[in-house]
Each structure stands twice: as structure tokens, then as C-alpha cells.
Design a protein around this motif. Structure first.
Motif, short mmCIF file in Angstrom:
data_model
loop_
_atom_site.label_atom_id
_atom_site.label_comp_id
_atom_site.label_asym_id
_atom_site.label_seq_id
_atom_site.Cartn_x
_atom_site.Cartn_y
_atom_site.Cartn_z
N GLY A 1 0.78 -1.23 0.00
CA GLY A 1 0.00 0.00 0.00
C GLY A 1 0.81 1.27 0.00
O GLY A 1 0.26 2.35 0.27
N ILE A 2 2.10 1.20 -0.33
CA ILE A 2 2.91 2.42 -0.38
C ILE A 2 2.44 3.31 -1.52
O ILE A 2 2.39 4.54 -1.39
CB ILE A 2 4.40 2.09 -0.56
CG1 ILE A 2 4.87 1.06 0.45
CG2 ILE A 2 5.24 3.37 -0.43
CD1 ILE A 2 6.27 0.56 0.20
N ASP A 3 2.09 2.69 -2.66
CA ASP A 3 1.64 3.48 -3.81
C ASP A 3 0.37 4.26 -3.48
O ASP A 3 0.24 5.45 -3.82
CB ASP A 3 1.43 2.59 -5.03
CG ASP A 3 0.58 1.35 -4.74
OD1 ASP A 3 0.32 1.05 -3.55
OD2 ASP A 3 0.16 0.69 -5.71
N ALA A 4 -0.57 3.62 -2.78
CA ALA A 4 -1.81 4.30 -2.39
C ALA A 4 -1.52 5.42 -1.40
O ALA A 4 -2.14 6.49 -1.44
CB ALA A 4 -2.79 3.30 -1.77
N THR A 5 -0.55 5.19 -0.51
CA THR A 5 -0.18 6.21 0.48
C THR A 5 0.44 7.42 -0.20
O THR A 5 0.10 8.57 0.11
CB THR A 5 0.80 5.62 1.51
OG1 THR A 5 0.18 4.49 2.15
CG2 THR A 5 1.19 6.65 2.54
N GLN A 6 1.35 7.18 -1.12
CA GLN A 6 1.98 8.28 -1.86
C GLN A 6 0.94 9.06 -2.66
O GLN A 6 0.93 10.30 -2.66
CB GLN A 6 3.06 7.74 -2.79
CG GLN A 6 4.28 7.21 -2.10
CD GLN A 6 5.45 8.18 -2.13
OE1 GLN A 6 5.66 8.89 -3.09
NE2 GLN A 6 6.19 8.22 -1.04
N SER A 7 0.06 8.33 -3.34
CA SER A 7 -0.95 8.98 -4.17
C SER A 7 -1.88 9.87 -3.34
O SER A 7 -2.17 11.01 -3.71
CB SER A 7 -1.76 7.92 -4.91
OG SER A 7 -2.79 8.52 -5.68
N LEU A 8 -2.35 9.34 -2.21
CA LEU A 8 -3.24 10.10 -1.34
C LEU A 8 -2.54 11.34 -0.79
O LEU A 8 -3.11 12.44 -0.78
CB LEU A 8 -3.73 9.23 -0.18
CG LEU A 8 -4.59 9.93 0.86
CD1 LEU A 8 -5.92 10.37 0.28
CD2 LEU A 8 -4.82 9.04 2.08
N THR A 9 -1.32 11.17 -0.32
CA THR A 9 -0.59 12.29 0.27
C THR A 9 -0.39 13.40 -0.75
O THR A 9 -0.61 14.59 -0.45
CB THR A 9 0.77 11.83 0.80
OG1 THR A 9 0.58 10.73 1.70
CG2 THR A 9 1.49 12.95 1.53
#
Length: 243
Positions: A155-163
């Protein structure tokens, strides 16, 4: 902007580099527990508390609390990733995204809000925005580091995208304010935060060039770097003339 308010806001901004560096390098944790019954909740890893400076006006509790929990979740994700406990790392990042969204909504609600204390001239918007942006910068850098050598999705990609998306929304909101009106309350503080955006571009570039990265990790970080460069350009164009 009244001189007293400008001084207090500058105190917060001056404290940011040390705060962000301390969190980035050591990921100092508080003993505050994660919110119960949220998706992916888990027993928090505990550590030494980071005490805020006494002379810095803090953001409202509605902003400070989810930011504190977001820092804890990011630190936990980093620790679990190092232990190769990918399920718990994924749960930590899921919690992180929950807290990030709460902090973002609370911070946006403070833009244009009047002082909490009618006798005070301290607006909650500037300190809230700066606090949210500082933690988002921390999370962009810390989550980027988790990609190195990782071959599973946590879920790093989702975290980066949201941030990135939330930060862009918040920045656009304050950049669009009248610089001679409401925007003046943000100008000095934002001008002093400019170095963190240039640092972020440098850091993401370094992670991309040193690797090793999976194809997903590389694609995510390349997209993040593009957005980070755009953010750096936006804030410099808006506040680069500040003192």
C-alpha cells in the motif's frame, strides 16, 4: 498580519526543520495508542515522546490528533517493513491513510476560520496548514524509503498517491487566497517552508537512483517525483518572494 501573530507563526516554522529531521531520521514515537476498531488496527509500537516547544502555538486538537496518529502509523509501518512483517506494515499504512484524510479535512476546515479564543488574534488556519504540510512531507519521504528492495504490495503506492493529492488540494486552496487579504496570513510561514519541497525533490531523486526498486516501486516514485517537482514550483512561484 499583526506582529504578534507573525512572530508565533514564524516560531512554528522555525521549529519545523528540526521536527521533520527528527521524525525522518529517528521516527520518534509517542505512547499514544491507535484508534480502536479502525480497519487494520494493531497494537502500537511504543517509544519516547517528542515534546513540542513550549513557545510554539500548536494547531487545534482536531488537526493535531490525527497528525500524531499518522506519525505513529508511519513509524510503525517503517518498523514492520524492516521486520518483513508485511501484513502489519500494510495495516499500518492503511491506518496512516485514515489519519491523513482526517487531518486533511480538519486542516481544510481551519482555512478562513476565526480565532478559537475571541480575545486572541491567532488564526487556526496558518498553523494547521503548516503542520499538515510538514507531516505530509515526512510521509512522502518515509514511505518512499519503504520501496527499496520490496517485492510485495503493502500500500505504499496508495499512500503516496493520497498524500500528494491532498497536499495539492490544500496548497491550491491557500495559493488562491488574496495575497493582500486572507492570503497574507499564510505568506510568511509558507515562504519559510520552501526548503522542505526542494529537499523532497532531492530525496525522491536519490531513492530512484540508488534503488533497488521493483517496477511498481519505480513507477510510483517517478510519478511522485513529477508531482513533487510541480509542488516545489507552485510554492516557489507563490511564496518565493517572501522573507
Amino acid at each position: 498580519m499583526p506582529a504578534s501573530r507573525r512572530i508565533r507563526l514564524r516560531q512554528l516554522v522555525v521549529a519545523l526543520p528540526a521536527l521533520v529531521m527528527a521524525l525522518t531520521l529517528a521516527m520518534v514515537l509517542t505512547t499514544e495508542t491507535a484508534v480502536a476498531n479502525t480497519p487494520g488496527s494493531f497494537p502500537p509500537i511504543k517509544g519516547k515522546a517528542l515534546a513540542p516547544a513550549d513557545d510554539v502555538t500548536p494547531p487545534p486538537a482536531s488537526v493535531a490528533r490525527p497528525l500524531s496518529k499518522a506519525r505513529i502509523a508511519m513509524a510503525n509501518a517503517t518498523t514492520y517493513r524492516a521486520r518483513r512483517d508485511y501484513m502489519q506494515a500494510s495495516n499500518s499504512l492503511a491506518n496512516l491513510r485514515i489519519y491523513l484524510e482526517r487531518a486533511h479535512k480538519a486542516g481544510m476546515a481551519q482555512i478562513g476560520a476565526p480565532p478559537v479564543d475571541p480575545e486572541s488574534d491567532d488564526l487556526p488556519g496558518p498553523v494547521s496548514v503548516i503542520a499538515v504540510l510538514a507531516v505530509e512531507h515526512l510521509i512522502v519521504n518515509q514511505s518512499a524509503k519503504l520501496f527499496a528492495g520490496l517485492q510485495v504490495g503493502i500500500g505504499i503506492d496508495a499512500t503516496q498517491s493520497l498524500t500528494m493529492a491532498q497536499r495539492k488540494t490544500m496548497l491550491k486552496s491557500i495559493v488562491s487566497l488574496d495575497p493582500e487579504g486572507d492570503g497574507a496570513d499564510y505568506a510568511d510561514g509558507m515562504a519559510d517552508t520552501l526548503p522542505i519541497y526542494a529537499q523532497e525533490v532531492t530525496f525522491l531523486t536519490s531513492v530512484l537512483t540508488t534503488g533497488p526498486l521493483s517496477s511498481t516501486g519505480r513507477q510510483t516514485l517517478q510519478a511522485s517525483l513529477v508531482q513533487s517537482k510541480a509542488t516545489n514550483a507552485m510554492v516557489n512561484a507563490a511564496y518565493g518572494g517572501g522573507e
